[in-house]
Design a protein around this motif. Sequence first.
Motif, mmCIF file in Angstrom:
data_model
loop_
_atom_site.group_PDB
_atom_site.id
_atom_site.type_symbol
_atom_site.label_atom_id
_atom_site.label_comp_id
_atom_site.label_asym_id
_atom_site.label_seq_id
_atom_site.Cartn_x
_atom_site.Cartn_y
_atom_site.Cartn_z
ATOM 1 N N GLN A 1 0.829 -1.206 0.000
ATOM 2 C CA GLN A 1 0.000 0.000 0.000
ATOM 3 C C GLN A 1 0.868 1.263 0.000
ATOM 4 O O GLN A 1 0.568 2.226 -0.690
ATOM 5 C CB GLN A 1 -0.962 -0.017 1.194
ATOM 6 N N CYS A 2 1.949 1.239 0.774
ATOM 7 C CA CYS A 2 2.847 2.396 0.813
ATOM 8 C C CYS A 2 3.520 2.592 -0.549
ATOM 9 O O CYS A 2 3.624 3.721 -1.039
ATOM 10 C CB CYS A 2 3.909 2.223 1.904
ATOM 11 N N ALA A 3 3.994 1.497 -1.146
ATOM 12 C CA ALA A 3 4.657 1.596 -2.462
ATOM 13 C C ALA A 3 3.661 2.093 -3.512
ATOM 14 O O ALA A 3 3.975 2.989 -4.313
ATOM 15 C CB ALA A 3 5.232 0.241 -2.864
ATOM 16 N N ASN A 4 2.447 1.543 -3.491
ATOM 17 C CA ASN A 4 1.418 1.971 -4.449
ATOM 18 C C ASN A 4 1.076 3.447 -4.248
ATOM 19 O O ASN A 4 0.923 4.201 -5.222
ATOM 20 C CB ASN A 4 0.141 1.138 -4.269
ATOM 21 N N ALA A 5 0.935 3.867 -2.968
ATOM 22 C CA ALA A 5 0.553 5.253 -2.682
ATOM 23 C C ALA A 5 1.635 6.219 -3.157
ATOM 24 O O ALA A 5 1.340 7.286 -3.712
ATOM 25 C CB ALA A 5 0.294 5.428 -1.188
ATOM 26 N N ARG A 6 2.904 5.854 -2.954
ATOM 27 C CA ARG A 6 4.015 6.700 -3.433
ATOM 28 C C ARG A 6 3.949 6.869 -4.938
ATOM 29 O O ARG A 6 4.096 7.967 -5.470
ATOM 30 C CB ARG A 6 5.358 6.046 -3.078
ATOM 31 N N GLU A 7 3.709 5.766 -5.628
ATOM 32 C CA GLU A 7 3.649 5.781 -7.090
ATOM 33 C C GLU A 7 2.460 6.632 -7.575
ATOM 34 O O GLU A 7 2.590 7.454 -8.471
ATOM 35 C CB GLU A 7 3.528 4.322 -7.586
ATOM 36 N N ILE A 8 1.298 6.431 -6.949
ATOM 37 C CA ILE A 8 0.096 7.175 -7.339
ATOM 38 C C ILE A 8 0.292 8.669 -7.046
ATOM 39 O O ILE A 8 -0.044 9.525 -7.869
ATOM 40 C CB ILE A 8 -1.147 6.632 -6.582
ATOM 41 N N ALA A 9 0.867 8.991 -5.873
ATOM 42 C CA ALA A 9 1.086 10.402 -5.511
ATOM 43 C C ALA A 9 2.012 11.069 -6.528
ATOM 44 O O ALA A 9 1.764 12.200 -6.969
ATOM 45 C CB ALA A 9 1.670 10.502 -4.109
ATOM 46 N N ALA A 10 3.073 10.368 -6.926
ATOM 47 C CA ALA A 10 4.028 10.938 -7.887
ATOM 48 C C ALA A 10 3.347 11.181 -9.232
ATOM 49 O O ALA A 10 3.509 12.238 -9.851
ATOM 50 C CB ALA A 10 5.219 10.003 -8.054
ATOM 51 N N ARG A 11 2.535 10.232 -9.671
ATOM 52 C CA ARG A 11 1.870 10.390 -10.977
ATOM 53 C C ARG A 11 0.818 11.497 -10.946
ATOM 54 O O ARG A 11 0.701 12.273 -11.890
ATOM 55 C CB ARG A 11 1.191 9.086 -11.390
ATOM 56 N N LEU A 12 0.036 11.547 -9.851
ATOM 57 C CA LEU A 12 -0.998 12.584 -9.768
ATOM 58 C C LEU A 12 -0.361 13.968 -9.734
ATOM 59 O O LEU A 12 -0.919 14.938 -10.266
ATOM 60 C CB LEU A 12 -1.882 12.368 -8.528
ATOM 61 N N SER A 13 0.817 14.085 -9.111
ATOM 62 C CA SER A 13 1.512 15.385 -9.028
ATOM 63 C C SER A 13 1.834 15.945 -10.401
ATOM 64 O O SER A 13 1.982 17.146 -10.567
ATOM 65 C CB SER A 13 2.831 15.251 -8.264
#
Length: 411
Positions: free
Chosen positions: A279-291
């Motif tokens: 979940q942490c790895a996925n959230a980091r990836e999603i946060a970076a892409r949404l940014s």
Amino acid sequence: MGSADENRRFDTHAVHAGERRGRPDGNGRGDFYPVSTPIYASTTFSHPDIQTTDRVLGGEEEGYSYARYDNPTVRAFEDAVGSLEGLRGEARAFAFGSGMAATHAALAAAELTGGATALAAEQLYGSTATLLVQVFGANGVETRFVDAYDLGLVEKKVAELRPRAVMVETISNPLLRVADIEGLARITRAAGTALIVDNTFGTPYLQRPLDLGADIVVHSATKYLSGHGDLTAGVVVAGPPFDAAVESIRKLVGGVLGPFEAWLAHRGLKTISLRMERQCANAREIAARLSEHPKISKVNHPSLEDHPDRETAGRALSDTGGLVSFELAVDPEMGREAAFRFLNALDLCVKAPSLGDVYTLAIHPATSSHRELSPSRRERLGVKENLIRLSVGIEHPEDIAADLEQALERF
Ligand SMILES: *Cc1c(COP(=O)(O)O)cnc(C)c1O
């Protein structure tokens, strides 16, 4: 726990802690040993003789007597959570029927009675704030709110108000501010005030507040601890002198967890390390892409450069968490309409409150978690109409990203 147990790591404890193994019960067909703690669906427990029952009821001997006091299946789950939240120390965990029942017991155990003051984070979970103001308020407790992410301000308020308890959350909703528990504990310890930490968003995987000086930890085990969105439960973890008070309140108020839910929660807990890591790895990836996305104006996640508590998160948390929130780039007048259109366009991500489940959940905080607040208070807390909160699940990150992208395309 034996000395070999103490050297084992968090991930190992998560899988093994609490299990009641090696109790032979062949019922005339040879001994066998269940490897998973059975669900003890029994209201009451008998002993070989009534003298034992007498000693158990009198607290002179460890044992089970009545299910509102204790149940082996519930105790197995409690021991597991206790060993994860307090790998060191003598804290014990107590399971409740919900996170709110657990929070109530923690606040009452901190002796919030008539004439006392509570100092609470203004970013607190809405029901916790209302519990303090309405239920404890009716009994003469005054609750004052403070920006818990400004240590200087907290120190000033503690000196001025002499509160009996300070209540904060490890990670706040929905802007994901990260509390400096170590700094807060220095302030409360010096003032003789109890520090109660709601670690629901953090989980012991990210941070163990008791090790950092907190006095009582509470959880909505409905969320990450159980992790599958299929039960309601709460936990309080505390050492002396609070543990005895929590146990007594639970016996008398009766907000216990049932053995079926305890068994499910314990099963869910075994995979907490695997779930949180993903979940942490996925959230980091999603946060970076949404940014990077042109239709998004702001992203909140402790992994991002512009997060106000990036430094605290780096020091205090083992990873940056599974929650992400973001603002849609729209005219402020159109915020709610755009947020609803975006949520309705989602296909894979589940539109529902709650968090910490294996599947990705998306909500509109202004009309859910922060619905009861006035628009001006929402504004002050930064909960805008165009804000969306995601609890990122364990799906493949490309599938989560693809769903968010198609919804951003269409909203
Ligand atoms: C959900 C939640 C609670 C309340 O827990 P329930 O299990 O719903 O009673 C308390 N605190 C936080 C931070 C939560 O997310």
